[in-house]
Scaffold this active site. Structure first.
Site, PDB file in Angstrom:
ATOM      1  N   SER A  15      -8.765  16.242 -15.574  1.00 11.98           N
ATOM      2  CA  SER A  15      -9.892  16.476 -14.583  1.00 11.98           C
ATOM      3  C   SER A  15      -9.856  17.774 -14.157  1.00 11.98           C
ATOM      4  O   SER A  15     -10.982  18.596 -14.126  1.00 11.98           O
ATOM      5  CB  SER A  15      -9.492  15.572 -13.418  1.00 11.98           C
ATOM      6  OG  SER A  15      -9.549  14.182 -13.714  1.00 11.98           O
ATOM      7  N   GLY A  16      -8.556  18.619 -13.962  1.00  9.36           N
ATOM      8  CA  GLY A  16      -8.835  19.811 -13.280  1.00  9.36           C
ATOM      9  C   GLY A  16      -9.124  20.986 -14.593  1.00  9.36           C
ATOM     10  O   GLY A  16      -9.860  21.643 -14.285  1.00  9.36           O
ATOM     11  N   GLU A  35      -6.838  20.265 -26.410  1.00 17.38           N
ATOM     12  CA  GLU A  35      -6.250  19.229 -26.009  1.00 17.38           C
ATOM     13  C   GLU A  35      -5.662  18.284 -27.110  1.00 17.38           C
ATOM     14  O   GLU A  35      -6.430  18.223 -28.060  1.00 17.38           O
ATOM     15  CB  GLU A  35      -7.541  18.208 -25.030  1.00 17.38           C
ATOM     16  CG  GLU A  35      -7.043  16.948 -24.891  1.00 17.38           C
ATOM     17  CD  GLU A  35      -5.978  16.830 -23.841  1.00 17.38           C
ATOM     18  OE1 GLU A  35      -5.073  16.084 -24.192  1.00 17.38           O
ATOM     19  OE2 GLU A  35      -5.648  17.338 -22.848  1.00 17.38           O
ATOM     20  N   CYS A  43      -5.515  10.756 -15.404  1.00 16.05           N
ATOM     21  CA  CYS A  43      -6.407   9.822 -14.460  1.00 16.05           C
ATOM     22  C   CYS A  43      -7.382   8.743 -15.458  1.00 16.05           C
ATOM     23  O   CYS A  43      -7.351   7.363 -15.165  1.00 16.05           O
ATOM     24  CB  CYS A  43      -7.229  10.591 -13.563  1.00 16.05           C
ATOM     25  SG  CYS A  43      -8.312   9.423 -12.485  1.00 16.05           S
ATOM     26  N   CYS A  48      -5.221   6.482 -13.114  1.00 15.94           N
ATOM     27  CA  CYS A  48      -5.877   5.522 -12.056  1.00 15.94           C
ATOM     28  C   CYS A  48      -7.143   4.883 -12.617  1.00 15.94           C
ATOM     29  O   CYS A  48      -7.337   3.651 -11.874  1.00 15.94           O
ATOM     30  CB  CYS A  48      -6.275   6.701 -10.837  1.00 15.94           C
ATOM     31  SG  CYS A  48      -6.824   8.234 -11.349  1.00 15.94           S
ATOM     32  N   LYS A  51      -5.991   1.638 -14.513  1.00 11.84           N
ATOM     33  CA  LYS A  51      -5.140   0.975 -13.553  1.00 11.84           C
ATOM     34  C   LYS A  51      -5.754   0.023 -12.727  1.00 11.84           C
ATOM     35  O   LYS A  51      -5.706  -1.074 -12.183  1.00 11.84           O
ATOM     36  CB  LYS A  51      -3.946   1.600 -12.904  1.00 11.84           C
ATOM     37  CG  LYS A  51      -2.855   1.099 -12.055  1.00 11.84           C
ATOM     38  CD  LYS A  51      -1.894   1.965 -11.810  1.00 11.84           C
ATOM     39  CE  LYS A  51      -2.413   3.246 -11.164  1.00 11.84           C
ATOM     40  NZ  LYS A  51      -1.441   4.181 -10.755  1.00 11.84           N
ATOM     41  N   ALA A 115      -1.655  23.441 -27.768  1.00  6.79           N
ATOM     42  CA  ALA A 115      -1.531  24.790 -27.855  1.00  6.79           C
ATOM     43  C   ALA A 115      -0.548  25.227 -26.901  1.00  6.79           C
ATOM     44  O   ALA A 115       0.111  24.461 -25.964  1.00  6.79           O
ATOM     45  CB  ALA A 115      -2.879  25.404 -27.209  1.00  6.79           C
ATOM     46  N   TYR A 178       4.328   4.490  -5.795  1.00  5.03           N
ATOM     47  CA  TYR A 178       2.916   3.878  -5.943  1.00  5.03           C
ATOM     48  C   TYR A 178       2.708   3.023  -7.421  1.00  5.03           C
ATOM     49  O   TYR A 178       2.192   2.352  -7.510  1.00  5.03           O
ATOM     50  CB  TYR A 178       1.818   4.870  -5.520  1.00  5.03           C
ATOM     51  CG  TYR A 178       1.516   6.106  -6.647  1.00  5.03           C
ATOM     52  CD1 TYR A 178       0.439   5.823  -7.452  1.00  5.03           C
ATOM     53  CD2 TYR A 178       2.198   7.050  -6.636  1.00  5.03           C
ATOM     54  CE1 TYR A 178       0.252   6.899  -8.387  1.00  5.03           C
ATOM     55  CE2 TYR A 178       2.015   8.058  -7.487  1.00  5.03           C
ATOM     56  CZ  TYR A 178       0.831   8.011  -8.437  1.00  5.03           C
ATOM     57  OH  TYR A 178       0.679   8.900  -9.204  1.00  5.03           O
ATOM     58  N   GLU A 182       1.979  -0.613  -7.628  1.00  6.94           N
ATOM     59  CA  GLU A 182       0.561  -1.168  -7.994  1.00  6.94           C
ATOM     60  C   GLU A 182       0.789  -2.117  -9.338  1.00  6.94           C
ATOM     61  O   GLU A 182      -0.007  -2.994  -9.518  1.00  6.94           O
ATOM     62  CB  GLU A 182      -0.215   0.057  -8.363  1.00  6.94           C
ATOM     63  CG  GLU A 182      -0.593   0.783  -7.168  1.00  6.94           C
ATOM     64  CD  GLU A 182      -1.357   2.252  -7.477  1.00  6.94           C
ATOM     65  OE1 GLU A 182      -1.961   2.788  -6.623  1.00  6.94           O
ATOM     66  OE2 GLU A 182      -1.135   2.560  -8.802  1.00  6.94           O
ATOM     67  N   ARG A 205       8.082   6.089  -0.465  1.00  2.00           N
ATOM     68  CA  ARG A 205       8.530   7.306   0.239  1.00  2.00           C
ATOM     69  C   ARG A 205       7.244   8.241   0.446  1.00  2.00           C
ATOM     70  O   ARG A 205       6.512   8.665  -0.291  1.00  2.00           O
ATOM     71  CB  ARG A 205       9.520   8.225  -0.449  1.00  2.00           C
ATOM     72  CG  ARG A 205      10.423   9.011   0.235  1.00  2.00           C
ATOM     73  CD  ARG A 205      11.405   9.756  -0.547  1.00  2.00           C
ATOM     74  NE  ARG A 205      12.511   8.844  -1.117  1.00  2.00           N
ATOM     75  CZ  ARG A 205      13.807   8.480  -0.591  1.00  2.00           C
ATOM     76  NH1 ARG A 205      13.682   8.942   0.885  1.00  2.00           N
ATOM     77  NH2 ARG A 205      14.251   7.530  -0.929  1.00  2.00           N
ATOM     78  N   ASP A 304      -1.559  18.563 -11.838  1.00  3.72           N
ATOM     79  CA  ASP A 304      -0.019  18.031 -11.487  1.00  3.72           C
ATOM     80  C   ASP A 304       0.907  19.160 -11.959  1.00  3.72           C
ATOM     81  O   ASP A 304       2.117  18.851 -11.763  1.00  3.72           O
ATOM     82  CB  ASP A 304       0.018  16.851 -12.154  1.00  3.72           C
ATOM     83  CG  ASP A 304      -0.725  15.727 -11.525  1.00  3.72           C
ATOM     84  OD1 ASP A 304      -1.320  15.933 -10.524  1.00  3.72           O
ATOM     85  OD2 ASP A 304      -0.737  14.576 -11.846  1.00  3.72           O
ATOM     86  N   HIS A 437     -19.730  -5.069  13.773  1.00  4.11           N
ATOM     87  CA  HIS A 437     -19.151  -6.342  14.015  1.00  4.11           C
ATOM     88  C   HIS A 437     -19.936  -7.229  13.131  1.00  4.11           C
ATOM     89  O   HIS A 437     -21.204  -7.289  13.158  1.00  4.11           O
ATOM     90  CB  HIS A 437     -18.975  -6.793  15.451  1.00  4.11           C
ATOM     91  CG  HIS A 437     -18.555  -8.141  15.582  1.00  4.11           C
ATOM     92  ND1 HIS A 437     -17.130  -8.342  15.397  1.00  4.11           N
ATOM     93  CD2 HIS A 437     -19.033  -9.469  15.968  1.00  4.11           C
ATOM     94  CE1 HIS A 437     -16.963  -9.497  15.853  1.00  4.11           C
ATOM     95  NE2 HIS A 437     -18.146 -10.304  15.918  1.00  4.11           N
ATOM     96  N   GLU A 442     -14.148  -2.361  11.995  1.00  6.04           N
ATOM     97  CA  GLU A 442     -14.311  -2.004  13.440  1.00  6.04           C
ATOM     98  C   GLU A 442     -13.076  -1.793  14.294  1.00  6.04           C
ATOM     99  O   GLU A 442     -12.876  -1.315  15.535  1.00  6.04           O
ATOM    100  CB  GLU A 442     -15.347  -3.209  13.828  1.00  6.04           C
ATOM    101  CG  GLU A 442     -14.419  -4.411  14.120  1.00  6.04           C
ATOM    102  CD  GLU A 442     -15.156  -5.629  14.788  1.00  6.04           C
ATOM    103  OE1 GLU A 442     -15.790  -5.476  15.981  1.00  6.04           O
ATOM    104  OE2 GLU A 442     -15.271  -6.723  13.850  1.00  6.04           O
TER     105      GLU A 442
END
Length: 448
Positions: A15-16, A35, A43, A48, A51, A115, A178, A182, A205, A304, A437, A442
């Site tokens: 993503s970055g 890549e 991700c 994510c 998942k 690379a 997490y 999950e 944590r 990351d 409501h 709420e």
């Protein structure tokens, strides 16, 4: 920049890296990205996104169970793991294709091989070719960390869990972060016997203690078993394909799969950063300044691999800021305060800002408002689980320092509420907002 093959060479198309590549190209830079796997990063490919799709799929078990009180009946309902798995993997391929088209449409050259850094301006590809660039951006992300113990080769990580041939009847999950919780929720909802094993007695944590306790209570009531203070000793494979999991101070557990989810580490091994004089920190991360620049002026790093905040939206913002700074003439940094996060456990939890403990340590004088309630859907479905929302405020100003919640759709609700926390609004601002409501959201403006 005619002295170089490229203005920018990006290592890693997550993503970055993708965001940095296309924005730099939009600013007029000649860009290539290397890549070694698929485009999209952790991700999209093995994190994510797939998942969350498994979370959606597994949640139908609860929905079908609750449906009876809503007048629905389902006969002979059954679950097909292979069908869900294949649909998820097909969607991963779809997203990979979209990311590739994004790079192509911006004129970014894709080089599908590994690379490494050869020098401050040189990159060596897996085929032995060397290319040069005015700037190099490292965006290779992280990788699952597996502790050393006998039989670790028999275990899977979050990389392999999406490709299981069949659904395990018994699964042991190492870790209590997490990722571990999950997947514990996913497999538990799909009918597997789940045992979570952790070296300490703390789950999640860094999240608010009250929410962690509530999640522990609910997941235990749903049948997830926990083993605390139990480091792995060894994993032995049986002739029938099952595994004996030996823990310190415990009788061995029998499992059909053993998932190690004990955290992730920056994927910097073999990157050759030392060739440019870049030293990694003790955890293998790349130290960078506020503009994501390393100790080498021509090499930057985002995501990351820098171990700042390991979240996809943060990596995207870092990639954008890098490209705007270096190629857009707009020096930009990322604000890491009040970054919202969520755990897609079952039920999910989410938070933004300071936890109660962090706020007390930092401000001393605080006030905590809360709402401990049973969602309407749970009442009607005769499900006893309760939601919990917490608003952490500074005294006497009432400024909201943190917001934390556990319950159905908590992440969806938190995203909008996080804007208010980021904006520095007060408890009075929340109180002045009329409740919507009937809704769970709420409770945000009704806390006392």
């Amino acid at each position: 920049m005619a002295d170089y093959d490229y203005d920018l060479f990006v290592i890693g198309a997550g993503s970055g890296g993708v965001r940095a590549s296309r924005v730099a190209a939009a600013h007029g830079a000649k860009v290539a990205v290397a890549e070694e796997h698929k485009v999209g990063g952790t991700c999209v490919i093995r994190g994510c996104v797939p998942k969350k799709l498994l979370v959606y799929g597994s949640h139908f078990a609860e929905d079908l169970e609750d449906a009876a009180n809503y007048g629905w009946s389902f006969e002979n309902a059954k679950f097909d793991w292979a069908r869900l798995r294949d649909h998820v993997l097909n969607d991963v391929d779809r997203l990979n294709g979209l990311y590739e088209k994004t790079l192509e449409s911006h004129g970014v050259e894709r080089i599908m091989q590994r690379a490494m850094v050869k020098s401050a301006h040189t990159v060596e590809l897996a085929d032995g070719r060397e290319v040069t660039a005015k700037y190099i951006l490292v965006a290779v992300g992280g990788w699952p960390f597996v502790p050393q113990f006998e039989g670790a080769e028999h275990c899977i990580t979050s990389n392999e869990v999406f490709h299981l041939d069949k659904l395990p009847k018994r699964i042991v999950i190492a870790g209590a972060g997490y990722i571990a919780l999950e997947f514990a929720g996913i497999f538990n909802a799909l009918g597997c016997h789940v045992t979570v094993v952790n070296r300490s007695n703390v789950i999640l944590r860094g999240y608010d203690e009250s929410l962690r306790d509530r999640l522990l209570q609910i997941t235990m009531s749903r049948g997830i078993e926990y083993k605390f203070h139990c480091p792995f000793q060894k994993v032995q494979k049986r002739e029938d394909g099952a595994f004996d999991v030996h823990l310190e101070g415990q009788d061995p557990l029998v499992a059909d799969q053993v998932l190690v989810a004990t955290g992730r580490r920056p994927k910097t091994d073999g990157l050759g950063l030392e060739n440019a004089g870049i030293e990694l920190d003790d955890g293998g991360a790349i130290p960078v300044d506020e503009y994501s620049k390393t100790s080498c002026d021509s090499i930057y790093a985002v995501g990351d691999v820098t171990d700042r905040i390991q979240l996809t939206p943060v990596a995207i913002r870092e990639g954008q800021a890098f490209a705007d700074t270096v190629f857009g003439g707009k020096p930009s940094t990322v604000d890491y305060a009040c970054v919202p996060s969520a755990v897609f456990s079952q039920p999910p939890l989410a938070g933004v800002g300071l936890t109660e403990g962090e706020a007390r340590n930092t401000y001393g004088n605080i006030r905590v408002y809360s709402s401990d309630f049973r969602p309407m859907k749970n009442v009607f479905a005769d499900r006893q689980e309760r939601g919990l929302y917490k608003l952490i405020c500074e005294e006497p100003t009432g400024k909201v320092l943190g917001l934390h919640m556990i319950g159905p759709d908590a992440p969806e609700i938190l995203q909008a509420a996080a804007i208010a926390v980021k904006a520095g609004l007060t408890k009075a601002d929340f109180d002045a907002t009329v409740a919507l409501h009937p809704s769970m959201a709420e409770e945000l403006v009704l806390m006392r």
